[in-house]
Design a protein around this motif. Structure first.
Motif, PDB file in Angstrom:
ATOM      1  N   HIS A  24      74.193  30.613   0.177  1.00 48.29           N
ATOM      2  CA  HIS A  24      74.775  29.931   1.091  1.00 48.29           C
ATOM      3  C   HIS A  24      73.874  29.933   2.239  1.00 48.29           C
ATOM      4  O   HIS A  24      72.892  30.849   2.280  1.00 48.29           O
ATOM      5  CB  HIS A  24      76.229  30.612   1.451  1.00 48.29           C
ATOM      6  CG  HIS A  24      77.339  30.732   0.573  1.00 48.29           C
ATOM      7  ND1 HIS A  24      77.969  29.445  -0.006  1.00 48.29           N
ATOM      8  CD2 HIS A  24      77.705  31.392  -0.306  1.00 48.29           C
ATOM      9  CE1 HIS A  24      78.779  29.766  -0.722  1.00 48.29           C
ATOM     10  NE2 HIS A  24      78.675  30.892  -1.138  1.00 48.29           N
ATOM     11  N   SER A  25      74.178  29.124   3.268  1.00 44.78           N
ATOM     12  CA  SER A  25      73.238  29.046   4.330  1.00 44.78           C
ATOM     13  C   SER A  25      73.106  30.489   5.348  1.00 44.78           C
ATOM     14  O   SER A  25      74.025  31.049   5.456  1.00 44.78           O
ATOM     15  CB  SER A  25      73.789  28.025   5.403  1.00 44.78           C
ATOM     16  OG  SER A  25      73.865  26.916   4.735  1.00 44.78           O
ATOM     17  N   ARG A  61      70.734  32.575   8.372  1.00 47.62           N
ATOM     18  CA  ARG A  61      69.522  32.874   9.269  1.00 47.62           C
ATOM     19  C   ARG A  61      68.537  34.036   8.855  1.00 47.62           C
ATOM     20  O   ARG A  61      69.194  35.016   8.583  1.00 47.62           O
ATOM     21  CB  ARG A  61      69.984  32.946  10.816  1.00 47.62           C
ATOM     22  CG  ARG A  61      68.910  33.048  11.782  1.00 47.62           C
ATOM     23  CD  ARG A  61      69.385  33.353  13.219  1.00 47.62           C
ATOM     24  NE  ARG A  61      70.003  31.849  13.460  1.00 47.62           N
ATOM     25  CZ  ARG A  61      69.330  30.861  13.969  1.00 47.62           C
ATOM     26  NH1 ARG A  61      68.111  30.836  13.790  1.00 47.62           N
ATOM     27  NH2 ARG A  61      70.052  29.878  14.226  1.00 47.62           N
ATOM     28  N   VAL A  97      66.004  29.075   9.319  1.00 48.50           N
ATOM     29  CA  VAL A  97      67.357  29.030   8.762  1.00 48.50           C
ATOM     30  C   VAL A  97      67.279  28.391   7.365  1.00 48.50           C
ATOM     31  O   VAL A  97      66.832  27.470   7.124  1.00 48.50           O
ATOM     32  CB  VAL A  97      68.572  28.186   9.639  1.00 48.50           C
ATOM     33  CG1 VAL A  97      69.733  28.199   8.951  1.00 48.50           C
ATOM     34  CG2 VAL A  97      68.451  28.885  10.955  1.00 48.50           C
ATOM     35  N   VAL A 155      69.083  26.468   4.089  1.00 51.13           N
ATOM     36  CA  VAL A 155      70.231  25.953   4.144  1.00 51.13           C
ATOM     37  C   VAL A 155      70.390  25.391   2.497  1.00 51.13           C
ATOM     38  O   VAL A 155      69.254  24.287   2.169  1.00 51.13           O
ATOM     39  CB  VAL A 155      70.629  24.676   5.114  1.00 51.13           C
ATOM     40  CG1 VAL A 155      71.665  24.017   4.997  1.00 51.13           C
ATOM     41  CG2 VAL A 155      70.444  25.668   6.453  1.00 51.13           C
ATOM     42  N   GLU A 165      75.087  22.119   1.466  1.00 49.23           N
ATOM     43  CA  GLU A 165      75.746  22.634   2.687  1.00 49.23           C
ATOM     44  C   GLU A 165      75.176  21.908   3.944  1.00 49.23           C
ATOM     45  O   GLU A 165      75.398  22.516   5.324  1.00 49.23           O
ATOM     46  CB  GLU A 165      75.734  24.084   2.718  1.00 49.23           C
ATOM     47  CG  GLU A 165      76.668  25.000   1.969  1.00 49.23           C
ATOM     48  CD  GLU A 165      76.560  26.389   2.364  1.00 49.23           C
ATOM     49  OE1 GLU A 165      76.126  26.917   3.187  1.00 49.23           O
ATOM     50  OE2 GLU A 165      77.413  27.164   1.440  1.00 49.23           O
ATOM     51  N   LEU A 166      74.229  21.205   4.016  1.00 55.67           N
ATOM     52  CA  LEU A 166      73.552  20.402   4.949  1.00 55.67           C
ATOM     53  C   LEU A 166      74.547  19.729   5.812  1.00 55.67           C
ATOM     54  O   LEU A 166      74.394  19.781   7.145  1.00 55.67           O
ATOM     55  CB  LEU A 166      72.340  19.652   4.506  1.00 55.67           C
ATOM     56  CG  LEU A 166      71.034  19.914   3.869  1.00 55.67           C
ATOM     57  CD1 LEU A 166      70.459  18.888   3.129  1.00 55.67           C
ATOM     58  CD2 LEU A 166      70.423  20.801   5.137  1.00 55.67           C
ATOM     59  N   TYR A 183      76.551  22.469   8.029  1.00 59.83           N
ATOM     60  CA  TYR A 183      75.787  23.689   8.772  1.00 59.83           C
ATOM     61  C   TYR A 183      75.537  23.076  10.217  1.00 59.83           C
ATOM     62  O   TYR A 183      75.148  22.201  10.565  1.00 59.83           O
ATOM     63  CB  TYR A 183      74.440  24.048   8.047  1.00 59.83           C
ATOM     64  CG  TYR A 183      73.746  25.172   8.921  1.00 59.83           C
ATOM     65  CD1 TYR A 183      74.394  26.691   8.585  1.00 59.83           C
ATOM     66  CD2 TYR A 183      72.877  24.848   9.783  1.00 59.83           C
ATOM     67  CE1 TYR A 183      73.943  27.597   9.043  1.00 59.83           C
ATOM     68  CE2 TYR A 183      72.426  26.180  10.207  1.00 59.83           C
ATOM     69  CZ  TYR A 183      72.916  27.624  10.059  1.00 59.83           C
ATOM     70  OH  TYR A 183      72.368  28.451  10.881  1.00 59.83           O
ATOM     71  N   PHE A 200      73.766  24.059  13.402  1.00 65.18           N
ATOM     72  CA  PHE A 200      72.310  24.793  13.843  1.00 65.18           C
ATOM     73  C   PHE A 200      72.006  24.505  15.175  1.00 65.18           C
ATOM     74  O   PHE A 200      72.622  23.552  15.745  1.00 65.18           O
ATOM     75  CB  PHE A 200      71.166  24.566  12.845  1.00 65.18           C
ATOM     76  CG  PHE A 200      70.985  23.042  12.906  1.00 65.18           C
ATOM     77  CD1 PHE A 200      70.051  22.378  13.554  1.00 65.18           C
ATOM     78  CD2 PHE A 200      71.621  22.220  11.966  1.00 65.18           C
ATOM     79  CE1 PHE A 200      69.663  20.853  13.580  1.00 65.18           C
ATOM     80  CE2 PHE A 200      71.333  20.640  11.642  1.00 65.18           C
ATOM     81  CZ  PHE A 200      70.216  20.167  12.708  1.00 65.18           C
ATOM     82  N   LEU A 253      64.999  24.366   9.926  1.00 64.39           N
ATOM     83  CA  LEU A 253      65.821  24.387   8.524  1.00 64.39           C
ATOM     84  C   LEU A 253      65.015  24.291   7.301  1.00 64.39           C
ATOM     85  O   LEU A 253      64.154  23.250   7.203  1.00 64.39           O
ATOM     86  CB  LEU A 253      66.841  23.361   8.432  1.00 64.39           C
ATOM     87  CG  LEU A 253      68.093  23.503   9.313  1.00 64.39           C
ATOM     88  CD1 LEU A 253      67.909  24.111  10.660  1.00 64.39           C
ATOM     89  CD2 LEU A 253      68.831  22.509   8.970  1.00 64.39           C
ATOM     90  N   LYS A 256      65.170  23.541   3.824  1.00 66.64           N
ATOM     91  CA  LYS A 256      66.256  22.955   2.954  1.00 66.64           C
ATOM     92  C   LYS A 256      65.981  23.499   1.428  1.00 66.64           C
ATOM     93  O   LYS A 256      64.846  23.270   0.998  1.00 66.64           O
ATOM     94  CB  LYS A 256      66.326  21.418   2.785  1.00 66.64           C
ATOM     95  CG  LYS A 256      66.703  20.954   4.424  1.00 66.64           C
ATOM     96  CD  LYS A 256      66.461  19.509   4.540  1.00 66.64           C
ATOM     97  CE  LYS A 256      66.601  19.176   6.023  1.00 66.64           C
ATOM     98  NZ  LYS A 256      65.991  17.791   6.066  1.00 66.64           N
TER      99      LYS A 256
END
Length: 310
Positions: free
Chosen positions: A116-117, A119, A125, A127, A131-132, A135, A137, A143, A145
């Motif tokens: 999962h996402s 930090r 972070v 991601v 889950e983009l 999320y 942010f 990010l 990805k």
């Protein structure tokens, strides 16, 4: 394609020993800690992770390793049992080994429930693609990805997170960079987010190359990255401002001299995947080769080193 999944439940104190051994007979492992262990280690745990307790070991840790269908699985299990018998592991009688055969597509979907996402540093972070949309942010977040697939490197292991912290502090837009043993490509993506555009990523494993390519495309950075199959720095002829390697201690040790040769004056070598017991030997080799050790990070028995070529 089918895979043999071998899971080992054991005490957390046995993690390093198992990790070193299993990485020597496979292409990588995954380690799941019980929620109680995770909560003790991670600040603001409830804010960073959204986990289903039934997906995690009730206690201690579960180490999972995969072998493809061409492997002699009975032979591999024999090696694992021999290792357990020969090593001074804690609570051997409580070690549980389970095996099953799975389809590749089932594996690729199964691991998503664990990832999962979260930090990882002040700016980075992680991601996953699924889950983009959900999320939330901050404007300054960078990010990454990520769809790790069957390549290893999700950012949640200390070796990867410490590397990303060093990348955050070290990489500049003008730097020429090579990521050796790129895995999922996460460290190259992090370097790209710091502004670097002259990037090369290599791995000896074709599956990792495939996954890294997909992640580079997902992050919109594929055009700035040369992605090649390669064995460490052995075939490299150019020079770099930053060399990144998150592998294993004995492999880092093998490439220290080549890293020094392939770095420009003042260049940085970010090395990770080093167990605490190997730290002093690696540092001594680096200093003997002409490096100045600038920073050493340690977390949960793992070490990352930032060294600079004089």
């Amino acid at each position: 394609m089918k895979w043999h999944e071998v899971s080992i439940q054991t005490k957390e104190s046995n993690e390093e020993s198992f990790a070193l051994f299993l990485n020597s007979i496979s292409k990588g492992i995954s380690v799941e800690h019980s929620l109680d262990i995770l909560k003790q280690k991670i600040d603001d745990f409830e804010d960073k992770y959204r986990l289903d307790p039934k997906d995690y070991p009730e206690s201690d840790i579960r180490i999972t390793v995969y072998f493809d269908q061409t492997e002699d699985i009975e032979g591999r299990l024999g090696e694992i049992h021999d290792f357990i018998e020969s090593q001074p592991l804690d609570e051997k009688s409580a070690i549980i080994i389970e095996t099953k055969e799975i389809n590749e597509e089932d594996w690729e979907n199964e691991w998503k429930k664990y990832f999962h996402s979260f930090r990882i540093s002040e700016q980075f972070v992680i991601v996953p693609s699924w889950e983009l949309e959900d999320y939330e942010f901050q404007p300054d977040d960078k990010l990454i990805k990520l769809d790790p697939g069957m390549a290893f490197g999700t950012g949640d292991h200390p070796t990867t997170s410490m590397c990303l912290k060093m990348i955050e502090d070290t990489v500049k837009p003008e730097h020429k960079i090579i990521d050796v043993g790129t895995g999922s490509g996460i460290l190259t993506i992090g370097s790209h987010l710091m502004g670097a555009r002259d990037l090369k990523a290599t791995d000896i494993d074709e599956l990792s190359i495939k996954v890294a390519r997909e992640n580079f495309e997902l992050n919109g950075c594929a055009e700035d990255i040369v992605l090649e199959t390669g064995d460490l720095l052995k075939s490299e002829t150019g020079t770099y401002d930053v060399i990144i390697a998150n592998i294993l201690a004995h492999i880092i040790d093998d490439m220290i001299d080549d890293a020094h040769d392939r770095l420009n004056a003042g260049g940085s070598f970010i090395a990770s995947g080093i167990i605490t017991e190997a730290r002093d030997d690696i540092i001594a080799h680096m200093e003997g080769a002409g490096f100045s050790v600038e920073e050493v990070l340690e977390e949960n028995g793992w070490v990352s080193i930032l060294a600079r070529k004089a």
